[in-house]
Scaffold this active site. Sequence first.
Site, PDB file in Angstrom:
ATOM      1  N   ASP A  31       0.857  -1.173   0.000  1.00 24.65           N
ATOM      2  CA  ASP A  31       0.000   0.000   0.000  1.00 24.65           C
ATOM      3  C   ASP A  31       0.907   1.241   0.000  1.00 24.65           C
ATOM      4  OD1 ASP A  31      -2.171   1.672  -0.033  1.00 24.65           O
ATOM      5  OD2 ASP A  31      -3.239   0.665   1.571  1.00 24.65           O
TER       6      ASP A  31
HETATM    7  C1  BGC Z   1      -5.204   2.982   0.196  1.00 21.96           C
HETATM    8  C2  BGC Z   1      -5.382   1.967  -0.903  1.00 21.96           C
HETATM    9  C3  BGC Z   1      -5.276   2.621  -2.247  1.00 21.96           C
HETATM   10  C4  BGC Z   1      -3.934   3.295  -2.324  1.00 21.96           C
HETATM   11  C5  BGC Z   1      -3.653   3.935  -3.666  1.00 21.96           C
HETATM   12  C6  BGC Z   1      -3.979   3.825  -0.015  1.00 21.96           C
HETATM   13  O1  BGC Z   1      -3.925   4.881   0.875  1.00 21.96           O
HETATM   14  O2  BGC Z   1      -5.148   2.318   1.438  1.00 21.96           O
HETATM   15  O3  BGC Z   1      -6.623   1.316  -0.754  1.00 21.96           O
HETATM   16  O4  BGC Z   1      -5.454   1.679  -3.258  1.00 21.96           O
HETATM   17  O5  BGC Z   1      -3.869   4.292  -1.328  1.00 21.96           O
HETATM   18  O6  BGC Z   1      -4.351   5.094  -3.837  1.00 21.96           O
END
Ligand code: BGC
Length: 719
Positions: free
Chosen positions: A262
């Site tokens: 993430d």
């Molecule tokens: C979130 C994810 C997301 C990623 C990309 C993160 O902060 O937890 O779910 O896909 O950002 O934007």
Amino acid sequence: MAAMNKDTFLRDLLNRMTVKEKLGQLNLLTGAMDATGMKDSGDLEAKIRDGHCGAVLNVYTPAATRALQEAALTAPLRIPLLFGYDVIHGHRTIFPIPLGLACSWNLKLLERCARAAAAESAADGLHWVYSPMVDISHDPRWGRVAEGAGEDPWLGSLIAAALVRGYQGNDLSDPAAVIACVKHFALYGAPSGGRDYHTVDMSRREMEETYFPPYRAAIDAGARTVMTAFNVIDGIPASANRGLLTDLLRDAWGFNGWIVTDYTAVSEMKNHGTAATDADAARQSLAAGVDMDMVSEAFLTELPELVKSGQVSEESINTAVMRILQTKWDLGLFQDPYARCDEARAQAVHLNPEMRALAREAARESIVLLKNDDLTLPLAKHGTIALIGPLAESHRDMLGCWIAAGDPAETASPLDGLREALGNTGRVISAKGCEIHSPNDELRDEAVRAAALADVVILVLGESADMYGEAASRTDIRLPKAQRRLAKRILQTGKPVVLVTMGGRPLELSKEARDFPTIIHAWALGTEGGRALADVIFGDAAPVGKLTMGFPRSIGQVPMTYREKPTGRPFDAAMHYSSKYLDCPNDALFPFGHGLTYGELELGELQVDPQEVPPGGTVTVSVKITNPGPREVTDTIQLYLRDLVASVSRPVKELSGFERVTLAAGESRVVSFRITDADLSFPGEDFKPVVEPGDFEAMAGTSSVDLKGVRFRRLGDAE
Ligand code: BGC
């Protein structure tokens, strides 16, 4: 190129890559069209030209992706970029938030929505969507429940698989397909206290029985990528958790795609206190099984030194690079890097009439009728309606959290939907009444005057889109105080009121459930939300939604689930020493599976055949259902199972089947469910799947409460 052998081509490419270029492929950077985390990627284009970036998120449109792709193709090795984005519930056409859409219990519809989202995003230059989010959660304080399918692992697994099939289709080289990303691995839905990003502390049993199944179902459905979670598990950050990423995901479950962290999760290990430096964090992550680093850039900047010093093997980097290159090949990127940058296709696909029709269908099916005591609904299409509340005219909040390229200006608000549906057969007066969080005397007085003029009031209250989603946990999940005060004032007018609640999570509606005879929960329904809401309010469509996450009576009950274990002292209101609260019943106010419609089906007694089933056999549980009313009724009959005595304590009930049925006025029909060993199996003492002989109870009904039951016996080998 197309005729060239994939392995030869990719091996040859890998052999020509420097370590830095390899790490470039593992480096996912962000563009500036959206901001989904705290760090930006600086001069993105320069990094791409240097071959230091393999994939980009937060950039879309044929023109913007083409421009960056051209930059990538000027790098020495000319490896095409892959574009990813948070297409969570639609791209240009926005479908209901995932928790809402899950309430349709309509797997084909979910798959069609994912297919449509894939077509729209692929037409906008994208190859990769950060969906499905399959984290089970029992805690509505956690704002990200909006993005998942709710509390139930069995239903959550079916939904996870349907979404993966929808996104990926059968052929990734189809320019209308995208690769899915299952997230967030693992257990992200159980942060302590419901606070986002917080520590997860969970028993192995709970993982195996409740939290792992949907991830596994998504992998089994062929999901190409997995995203790690932000949280720690047993003290180890998910993004450096070899037990999870390699031993479980790859070795036990057979996942052979790639794992992305993430957003900045690699460098966040310094905050977790498990790595002193980015270098340390990058080394741990790669060793645990991570292939791609989202935005931290720690792989790119730190791993070259570690390779040089021998602390990280180049072979482990090669493995990760090959996983990514293989998918790029499968997506057709080496054949035609611009296949998804087609302006004409974007124009034809985005928000076209079929997309809008699907969005309206999906929105109708996501609406849950919580109460209709006086049968106020459906409303007739005449007279004067006062539409009151801070969400009544909102376009933005109808879209919800994570709206990708959705546009509030293209969205139908409740007011738009009602006006359109009424045409000139009736009149709508709209009044805001208050702001989301703050009272306003002038607005309130205007709303009271509107109510006084109306035959009926529709009061639209709830959460604005910024009150749920990521980093949006709440300790108080009631309607905001200003809105509760408005509700009280409107009720005092004595007019019939339909309460419509919106938002991204189960709300605490105990007071409203006492005060209002009619309540619709309308989530955030997406682009066509206002129209779908009007369809249901006027009965052009009957509500069919069934909650996939119970609404608590009190915040003090959460986390909670209908699938609870019985305890040694099961609930008994008359027994002091039983498992209960002094000040609140145990069960949900509106439980899992609940959702009314216009009309009611009657269920007969359950029949079971045979009453004793041998190993490997099938039991059929049947129930006669009748529609005694004057109009057609569609409802979802649900089957729950309980293993009465087992080597480990089993839940008091678990969803195990469902069927949506439509019965004409006066019609009767028998609905049957087939139960096999797979339905009776559970993780045994050693966590391996086991089916134990003994008595089971099968229960059926139109929600997880008020069920009819019947028993049967699963025989043992020697019986
Ligand atoms: C979130 C994810 C997301 C990623 C990309 C993160 O902060 O937890 O779910 O896909 O950002 O934007």
